[in-house]
Design an enzyme around this catalytic site. Sequence first.
Site, PDB file in Angstrom:
ATOM      1  N   GLU A  66      10.101   1.535  10.518  1.00 30.35           N
ATOM      2  CA  GLU A  66      11.179   2.504  10.239  1.00 30.35           C
ATOM      3  C   GLU A  66      10.517   3.859  10.262  1.00 30.35           C
ATOM      4  OE1 GLU A  66      13.024   5.343   8.884  1.00 30.35           O
ATOM      5  OE2 GLU A  66      12.822   4.440   6.886  1.00 30.35           O
TER       6      GLU A  66
ATOM      7  N   GLU B 260      10.580  16.618  14.214  1.00 29.03           N
ATOM      8  CA  GLU B 260      10.898  16.374  12.816  1.00 29.03           C
ATOM      9  C   GLU B 260      10.055  17.294  11.935  1.00 29.03           C
ATOM     10  OE1 GLU B 260      11.720  12.561   9.958  1.00 29.03           O
ATOM     11  OE2 GLU B 260       9.884  12.512  11.159  1.00 29.03           O
TER      12      GLU B 260
ATOM     13  N   GLY C  53       3.154   4.639  13.202  1.00 22.42           N
ATOM     14  CA  GLY C  53       3.782   3.410  13.662  1.00 22.42           C
ATOM     15  C   GLY C  53       3.131   2.889  14.935  1.00 22.42           C
TER      16      GLY C  53
ATOM     17  N   CYS D 143      13.825  10.976   6.007  1.00 21.72           N
ATOM     18  CA  CYS D 143      13.861  10.648   7.437  1.00 21.72           C
ATOM     19  C   CYS D 143      15.265  10.760   8.008  1.00 21.72           C
ATOM     20  CB  CYS D 143      13.281   9.263   7.677  1.00 21.72           C
ATOM     21  SG  CYS D 143      14.036   7.956   6.692  1.00 21.72           S
TER      22      CYS D 143
ATOM     23  N   GLY E 233       7.321   5.358   7.895  1.00 23.40           N
ATOM     24  CA  GLY E 233       6.496   6.556   7.981  1.00 23.40           C
ATOM     25  C   GLY E 233       6.669   7.225   9.328  1.00 23.40           C
ATOM     26  N   SER E 234       5.626   7.898   9.769  1.00 25.64           N
ATOM     27  CA  SER E 234       5.717   8.693  10.997  1.00 25.64           C
ATOM     28  C   SER E 234       5.623   7.818  12.236  1.00 25.64           C
ATOM     29  CB  SER E 234       4.593   9.735  11.021  1.00 25.64           C
ATOM     30  OG  SER E 234       3.339   9.114  11.252  1.00 25.64           O
ATOM     31  N   THR E 235       6.166   8.326  13.329  1.00 22.00           N
ATOM     32  CA  THR E 235       6.102   7.611  14.596  1.00 22.00           C
ATOM     33  C   THR E 235       4.658   7.460  15.061  1.00 22.00           C
ATOM     34  OG1 THR E 235       8.287   8.458  15.192  1.00 22.00           O
ATOM     35  CG2 THR E 235       6.920   7.637  16.991  1.00 22.00           C
TER      36      THR E 235
ATOM     37  N   LYS F 151       0.851  -1.186   0.000  1.00 23.05           N
ATOM     38  CA  LYS F 151       0.000   0.000   0.000  1.00 23.05           C
ATOM     39  C   LYS F 151       0.887   1.236   0.000  1.00 23.05           C
ATOM     40  CE  LYS F 151      -1.786   2.832   2.858  1.00 23.05           C
ATOM     41  NZ  LYS F 151      -1.814   4.074   2.028  1.00 23.05           N
TER      42      LYS F 151
END
Length: 494
Positions: free
Chosen positions: A266, A398, A248, A301, A243-245, A190
Amino acid sequence: MTDLTHADWQARAAVFRPETHHRIDGAAHPGGGAVFTVVSARDGRVLAEVARAGRAEADLAVAAARRAFDTGPWPRLSATERGRMLVRLADLVEAHREELALAISLEMGKPVTEAYAIELRAVANTFRWYGEAADKLVDEAPQTAHDAVALVTREPVGVVAAVVPWNFPLTMAAWKVAPALATGCTVVLKPAEQSPLSALLLGRLADEAGLPPGVFNVIAGEGPEAGRALGLHPDVDVLAFTGSTAVGRHFLRYSADSNLKRVWLELGGKSPNIVLPDAPDLAAAAATAAWGIFFNQGEMCTAPSRLLVHSSVADQVVDAVVARARTLRVGDPLDPATDMGALVSEQHLKNVESHIATALAEGARLRTGGARLDRPGCYLEPTVFDQVTPSHSLARNEVFGPVLAVLTFDTEDEAVALANDTDYGLAAAVWTSDISAAHRISRRIKAGTVWVNCYEEGGLNVPFGGMKQSGHGRDKSLHALDKYTDLKTTWIQL
């Protein structure tokens, strides 16, 4: 490097007709009729109405992958045969390199020359590397007593869902898809909703490469619908996410609420780039610092978004970074002369602008940039702040844009403390001529990758991943195969 001109790329963009259907079970699939709009970061025009996956489409794709794994030929082929098909896919990526580069540039704003020369090279190399590595792996036969034989074998884990971001849409996909396929797993990919067009084309090429139906499926959709459906799906054995924390965390919850699937993450970064006064070449350190934060519009990132520079050389280094930022040409990503293209979307540009406004309000000094360009599309000037303190938002959060935060230090211990003063641990760099200092500092920094006197260097034979809230697990190298295999012990009594 392609020799296409600005006019050539513009002409191709004018007749661009992307893939708009999912790729499920070896064919294009229109889905249930729902669509979403893909808007070009380049100029705000609509690129396509793309089939929008929800739970029903996720179910179809996972069911196809499940059949292909449980009863299809893919896991039962020899590793050599699987490897040949991955190499064939690499060849097709190279053959369609211009088409893929155009799709990436239009959908997410990357300069087309970088998409062609850097991203597509990485994608083809990744499929070829894992294709060639597929039959080079060995199992184990540990020593036992004379009346027994023990075997330790790697077995493919099953159905893998890969959810990838928009900043390197095909590189991130290849880093997950290639090792998963090499082991004999089947995959549902995806892509991010901002960048589905290149991934859907990759799915078509995988079918053309001869991968059996259901082995590699691509569904386009939004995270709260398609991504969530994959995260909660009981027939997904592994989910790999970049992607983003924040997202995640959702995937970890989905795993807990479903079948306890393994989730490999990641996530983000706030990477420190440490320049000591004995750096072998301060000009090179400054040039690399500028390249690192402005490459790919800062949407990376691992971007060295915190420049930690010794106070004795801070003026020299920062002045050089600022001077370099002011020479960069920001503009049409289809123009080969462009250094920095468009940010991925209007919403993301506004998010980056909010970080800039907060930095100004907190007292950081704006040295250059900080404003969007007055033209259609999502363009921002390369931006540098100094006089940033560790408590400033710009030093902690970030930004994921072309915005550099400069902090100074006076001692090695202070530099290490600043470097580690973050929730993230993805990457870092150290510039020094002292090999002992390079080793000392590298060992003390909590990051998955530390570069010395360089940045973003490496190859497919070394792992990539983070520590702390930058995630866990590794992409690239043979270590990536660990995510997609189970170890089985077979004990045979003689």
